[in-house]
Every structure is written in structure tokens, then in C-alpha cells.
Design a protein around this motif. Structure first.
Motif, PDB file in Angstrom:
ATOM      1  N   GLY A 265      10.444 -35.722  23.678  1.00  0.00           N
ATOM      2  CA  GLY A 265      11.154 -36.507  22.852  1.00  0.00           C
ATOM      3  C   GLY A 265      12.715 -36.639  23.726  1.00  0.00           C
ATOM      4  N   TYR A 266      13.247 -37.650  22.785  1.00  0.00           N
ATOM      5  CA  TYR A 266      14.599 -38.229  23.666  1.00  0.00           C
ATOM      6  C   TYR A 266      15.564 -36.792  23.805  1.00  0.00           C
TER       7      TYR A 266
ATOM      8  N   VAL B  77       5.779 -38.561  31.857  1.00  0.00           N
ATOM      9  CA  VAL B  77       6.379 -39.068  30.156  1.00  0.00           C
ATOM     10  C   VAL B  77       7.999 -39.673  30.374  1.00  0.00           C
ATOM     11  N   PHE B  78       8.489 -39.120  31.440  1.00  0.00           N
ATOM     12  CA  PHE B  78       9.904 -39.745  31.410  1.00  0.00           C
ATOM     13  C   PHE B  78      10.141 -39.677  33.287  1.00  0.00           C
ATOM     14  N   PRO B  79       9.766 -40.960  33.723  1.00  0.00           N
ATOM     15  CA  PRO B  79       9.861 -41.239  35.041  1.00  0.00           C
ATOM     16  C   PRO B  79      11.207 -41.146  35.670  1.00  0.00           C
TER      17      PRO B  79
ATOM     18  N   LEU C 142      12.068 -30.026  18.014  1.00  0.00           N
ATOM     19  CA  LEU C 142      10.870 -30.360  17.102  1.00  0.00           C
ATOM     20  C   LEU C 142      11.267 -30.993  15.838  1.00  0.00           C
ATOM     21  N   PRO C 143      10.249 -31.696  15.297  1.00  0.00           N
ATOM     22  CA  PRO C 143      10.564 -32.606  14.097  1.00  0.00           C
ATOM     23  C   PRO C 143      11.030 -31.588  13.113  1.00  0.00           C
ATOM     24  N   HIS C 144      11.669 -32.181  12.041  1.00  0.00           N
ATOM     25  CA  HIS C 144      12.159 -31.365  10.865  1.00  0.00           C
ATOM     26  C   HIS C 144      11.043 -30.888  10.131  1.00  0.00           C
ATOM     27  N   ALA C 145      11.072 -29.657   9.587  1.00  0.00           N
ATOM     28  CA  ALA C 145       9.844 -28.884   8.988  1.00  0.00           C
ATOM     29  C   ALA C 145       9.056 -28.100   9.822  1.00  0.00           C
TER      30      ALA C 145
END
Length: 342
Positions: free
Chosen positions: A12-13, A46-48, A76-79
Motif C-alpha cells: 500500500g501507499y 509493485v512500486f517501480p 494494514l487495513p482497519h480491523a
């Protein structure tokens, strides 16, 4: 000493931002990267923009051997963080970038996130990650809960004023503009270029935004009584940055001096000369916060404007700043990159 680092949710970002920052850190080595849907891929795929770095491939979390890891960043995502962190070794230091451990009151968590908290014992040990206000607690913490990026921006503008009692606590309005990367990397129709560009809009208005839980918690703690603010965020067609325009009642000179006194000596927070206002252009890609104060034309009203980069000081930079404290490293290490301009 070299600290072994794992980043969970590195696809992710905020995960990519952590890699970018840690790449310049002289005493951290990334030994594990997880990315559930991207497992098996090289980070360069994933991130060049990170292809120049020698990084481990992305794997699933259960494939990581944490016995050789000193600290894990959980992007990580919430929860998801609650269940994952509960299974990690109790000796492992953790900086969580999700919302899962930000709110101390389980009832408040359930109110704002719509489900009961599933790791209450760990919640009790979590330290809120607003570095400049919880520095000593963070140094001793095993688990630090990173703030929301919007919540951090509003707090940098307001917390010293609430704590000092120099503004009317019943008349605080936060009008905030946030860049689109704050919504994450997952595909969403409303974030398509054709849907978002050439305009901006309010969202989660009328007191429904989840970061209000953090404002309620932190401002009420500082004031010693309940404090509720009006808060309207807006999504703007920009990749990075948050600009919060805050309207308060008080004396502008006192407001400015209170902020200047509080942040004197803080490496990453710059209070501008009275009458000057910040821009997201001036903090882009950096861990710095710029705060400006001006007098409103209506007597007794003051405008405070704060700008930060949501991916850096609002999230990953803040996380690295806290990790430095937890590992006994100089707080600024890896974070002195100048803003990118223009």
C-alpha cells in the motif's frame, strides 16, 4: 547497531512510503515485507520507483520468521491489525498505522468503526502516536498506535491552544482539505481520475468522520472536560498533502505565541511568522508541519492554518519518528529529507 525491520502491508501507499524513508536510515534494515494480494512479487514490480533498492520479495504474513525482527510496522487495513498483531510475538515492538488502537475507550471504537474491539488487552498497552505530545510514553512503549492523518493535522493546529485554554472551546471549526492518497490504494469508483479531477467535494460531513473520535478523545483529555469540534473534510484532486483551516475565538497574538512556545525546539514543526500562511507545496514529501496564524476581520476571531504531508508526517514519517524513539535512535534519523518542490 542495525535494527531488523518488517513492514506488514508493504504493497500500500504507507508501506511504500515507509520503504522510501527507511532506505536512508543508517541503522535500520528491512528484512521482511508482506503484501497479501501481491505475495511472491518483487517490490520493484509493485512500486517501480523503489527498484534501485535491494529489498526482500513480498510474502504472506504467516511466512515471516519474526524471531529475527526487532520492530514491525503494520500498514494494514482497519480491523485487520487487531487480529494480526494479537498473533505476533509479545517481545516484538510494533508501530500500527491503522485505526485499530487509536481510541482508548472500547465503546468509542465501536461507535466510530461499527464493530467491537477484538484485542482489548493490547488496546490497554497502546500509546497514542502523536509524537510531540507523547514522546516519553512512546520511548517506553511496545505498541504505538499511529494517528489518523486528518486528526494529526487538526491536533497540531489546536492541541496547544486547547491545553493552554486560550481559545473558546465551544467554538472550534476545522475545514480540512485532504489529498486522494489518504483514501488508500484500493480501486474505488469515486477515486477514478475522471470522477475526482477538476473539482473537490466535502465528505463524511455533519460529524460522521471517524477521526472525530480522536479529536474528542485528545481535546477532551487536554481540556479536562468534553470538547467537541465541527469538522468537515474535503477531498481534493492532489496526490499528497493536507491543509486544515481552523477557526477559533481568541486573541491572535496570544494564539500565535502559544503555538510558538509549544513547538520551540521541535525539529519537524515550524510556526510561521505572524500573518504568513502555509501551503501543501512547501511540505510535500517531507516530515515537516507548517502552521500559520492570522487575525480575522471580525474582532475576537482567529484563523490557524496547518499543512502536512498525509503519507509522511501524517502516517509513515510519524511511524518512523516513533520507531526511532522506541529503538533508542535519534528521533530525526531518516526523516530530514527536504520537501519536494515544485
Amino acid at each position: 547497531m542495525t535494527h531488523k525491520i518488517a513492514i506488514l502491508g508493504a504493497s500500500g501507499y504507507t508501506g511504500a512510503e515507509l520503504v522510501r524513508l527507511i532506505a536512508t536510515h543508517p541503522s535500520m534494515e528491512i528484512v521482511a515485507l508482506s503484501g497479501d494480494r501481491k505475495a511472491g512479487m518483487a517490490m520493484a514490480e509493485v512500486f517501480p520507483h523503489l527498484r534501485h533498492l535491494d529489498l526482500p520479495n513480498l510474502v504472506k504474513i504467516e511466512e515471516i520468521d519474526f524471531s529475527g525482527v526487532d520492530l514491525a510496522f503494520c500498514a494494514l487495513p482497519h480491523a485487520t491489525s487487531q487480529s494480526v498483531i494479537s498473533q505476533l510475538p509479545t517481545t516484538l515492538k510494533i508501530v500500527d498505522l491503522s485505526a485499530d488502537f487509536r481510541l482508548r475507550d472500547p465503546a468509542a471504537y465501536e461507535k466510530w468503526y461499527g464493530k467491537p474491539h477484538s484485542a482489548l488487552e493490547m488496546q490497554k498497552e497502546a500509546v497514542y502516536g502523536l509524537t510531540e505530545f507523547y514522546r516519553e510514553e512512546i520511548k517506553q512503549a511496545r505498541l504505538v498506535a499511529g494517528t489518523g492523518c486528518n486528526a494529526a493535522t487538526g491536533q497540531y493546529a489546536l492541541s496547544p491552544l486547547v491545553e493552554a485554554g486560550v481559545i473558546d472551546l465551544d467554538e472550534i471549526l476545522i475545514d480540512l482539505k485532504a489529498a486522494v492518497s489518504g483514501a488508500g490504494r484500493s480501486l474505488k469508483e469515486n477515486l477514478l481520475h475522471a470522477e475526482l479531477s477538476e473539482g473537490y467535494h466535502a465528505y463524511a460531513a455533519g460529524g460522521t468522520h471517524r477521526h472525530l473520535g480522536e479529536f474528542d478523545q485528545e481535546f477532551s483529555k487536554l481540556a479536562g472536560r468534553p470538547v467537541q469540534v465541527q469538522f468537515t473534510p474535503h477531498l481534493i484532486p492532489a496526490n499528497r498533502g493536507i491543509l486544515a483551516t481552523v477557526y477559533v475565538r481568541g486573541d491572535a497574538a496570544v494564539v500565535h505565541q502559544t503555538l510558538a512556545n509549544k513547538y520551540e525546539g521541535e525539529t519537524f514543526i515550524e510556526v510561521l511568522p505572524m500573518g504568513q500562511l502555509p501551503s501543501t507545496k512547501h511540505i510535500r514529501g517531507s516530515n515537516f508541519v507548517h502552521i500559520g496564524v492570522i487575525t480575522d476581520r471580525i474582532e475576537g476571531r482567529v484563523i490557524v492554518v496547518a499543512a502536512l504531508d498525509n503519507l509522511t508526517k501524517g502516517s509513515s514519517g510519524q511511524a518512523l519518528q516513533n520507531a526511532n524513539l522506541m529503538l533508542g535512535e535519534p528521533e530525526e534519523t531518516g526523516l530530514m529529507l527536504a520537501p519536494v518542490f515544485p
